[in-house]
Design an enzyme around this catalytic site. Sequence first.
Site, PDB file in Angstrom:
ATOM      1  CB  ILE A   1     -10.362   0.546  17.052  1.00 55.20           C
ATOM      2  CG1 ILE A   1     -10.786   1.519  18.157  1.00 55.20           C
ATOM      3  CG2 ILE A   1     -11.096  -0.811  17.428  1.00 55.20           C
ATOM      4  CD1 ILE A   1      -9.961   0.934  19.499  1.00 55.20           C
TER       5      ILE A   1
ATOM      6  CD  GLU B   1       6.844  -1.758   7.930  1.00 50.80           C
ATOM      7  OE1 GLU B   1       6.174  -2.845   8.379  1.00 50.80           O
ATOM      8  OE2 GLU B   1       6.784  -1.700   7.038  1.00 50.80           O
ATOM      9  N   PRO B   2       8.085  -4.128  10.893  1.00 54.82           N
ATOM     10  CG  PRO B   2       7.257  -5.662  12.608  1.00 54.82           C
ATOM     11  CD  PRO B   2       7.375  -4.196  12.398  1.00 54.82           C
TER      12      PRO B   2
ATOM     13  CG  HIS C   1      16.292   1.508  -2.202  1.00 52.31           C
ATOM     14  ND1 HIS C   1      15.694   2.385  -1.612  1.00 52.31           N
ATOM     15  CD2 HIS C   1      15.074   0.841  -2.834  1.00 52.31           C
ATOM     16  CE1 HIS C   1      14.397   2.595  -1.797  1.00 52.31           C
ATOM     17  NE2 HIS C   1      13.933   1.552  -2.472  1.00 52.31           N
TER      18      HIS C   1
ATOM     19  N   GLY D   1     -15.227   1.408  19.178  1.00 53.61           N
ATOM     20  CA  GLY D   1     -14.924   2.268  17.996  1.00 53.61           C
ATOM     21  C   GLY D   1     -14.607   1.162  17.084  1.00 53.61           C
TER      22      GLY D   1
ATOM     23  CB  CYS E   1      -0.937   0.112   1.231  1.00 46.16           C
ATOM     24  SG  CYS E   1      -0.046  -0.155   2.739  1.00 46.16           S
TER      25      CYS E   1
ATOM     26  N   GLY F   1     -12.820   2.233  13.863  1.00 43.35           N
ATOM     27  CA  GLY F   1     -11.875   3.197  13.030  1.00 43.35           C
ATOM     28  C   GLY F   1     -10.336   2.575  12.538  1.00 43.35           C
ATOM     29  CD  GLU F   2      -7.411   4.627   8.362  1.00 47.37           C
ATOM     30  OE1 GLU F   2      -6.414   5.251   9.123  1.00 47.37           O
ATOM     31  OE2 GLU F   2      -7.744   5.188   7.535  1.00 47.37           O
TER      32      GLU F   2
ATOM     33  CD  GLN G   1       3.963  -5.296   3.066  1.00 50.39           C
ATOM     34  OE1 GLN G   1       5.028  -4.623   3.359  1.00 50.39           O
ATOM     35  NE2 GLN G   1       2.775  -5.062   3.464  1.00 50.39           N
TER      36      GLN G   1
END
Length: 416
Positions: free
Chosen positions: A190, A110-111, A95, A185, A50, A187-188, A116
Amino acid sequence: MTLVAIGINHKTASVSLREKVAFGPDILTDALKSLADQTRTGEAVILSTCNRTELYTNQVECDRLIQWLSQFHNLSEAELRECIYLHTGQSAVQHLLRVSAGLDSLVLGEPQILGQIKQAFADAKRVGTIAHTLDRLFQHTFKVAKRIRTETEIGSSAVSVAFAAVNLARHIFDDLSRSRVLLVGAGETIELVARHLSEQGVTNMVVANRTLARAEGMAAEFGGRAVTLPQIPEHLAEADIVISSTASPLPILGKGMVENALKARRHQPMLLVDIAVPRDIESEVADLENAYLYTVDDLQGIVEKNMASRLEAAEQAELIAHEQSSEFMSWLRSLDSVATIRAFRSQSEAVKADALARAQERLASGADPEAVMLELANKLTNKLIHSPTQALSKAARSGDLDSLELLRAALGIDDN
């Protein structure tokens, strides 16, 4: 042999453009085959998430890759060029190493990105667009990413409020998998909390939301139950952990509601984490015995401290990435030297075979053996020194002392 990496990411392109350049599962196989056809080696890997889309190949011009990407997605090449970045050689290797370690991610360290990349490599292998060079590159990448995770603190601390909330719960409860959780909630934030909880083995989750359909969608993904906000009092006493994040202008959980739930729990402790602004949980809840309330401000302090720790770890990780990109390039150059040595040997053998055949013909025709041997030695020497002599002369005439010294060393020329 030249390695090439081109791509766009969250730093260089808008969400709308990233969506247009993405490669979904339905088109990935065709895309890999088409991309591999652009190279001389048939090697290609496509990483599509994403936040980024990147192409890794070798033996192909960067312009041709950009043209291929714009044509495949039917996009303006000019629009792409404004957002695209490209790396070749060691820069491409470094890179990929940085990306795999989370050094180029939206959330530092972030792992998920490593998984990915492994999937992108597996997809390319399945399609058949992986050969010796890219196979070695990605195996090297996985090894280096593991080393960075082991030797630095790049991924050890929570740097998002959602992760910090779950991390807090993990430190308070010995075994999160046995805890009952109420999420308020849908949303994103939660959803991210639910994902982190699921990764910790939590299966007993209740999702409360103003819109039941939204709560049902999230609950289904994580094996939980869905309820509406007015139903919270019926389920609050069951919760060991309550994490809330809504857009409500007024508190949803009041002191009285929580007090009643604690009585029903026979005063078993309850952790409440309020990551909403404005607050979802009345601040007076913190005064209740056995209620442990943390707000977004409490978590933000943890996040800022942990981010400083990750930035320090990132400096160590950058050094490892640079060092290991150099090591990979040394291996890659050794491949070129092997091919060059093989070609040089083959060429020398051909010169020898030709000279020997001529000498044998002359001996067979009755020529003087001593004269034949002398001619053989002269012709063989002249042919073997012809190219080096030309190179030495050219370097000397142009005043290229570095090349001259290199040639002298390669030919074993000793002034003594």
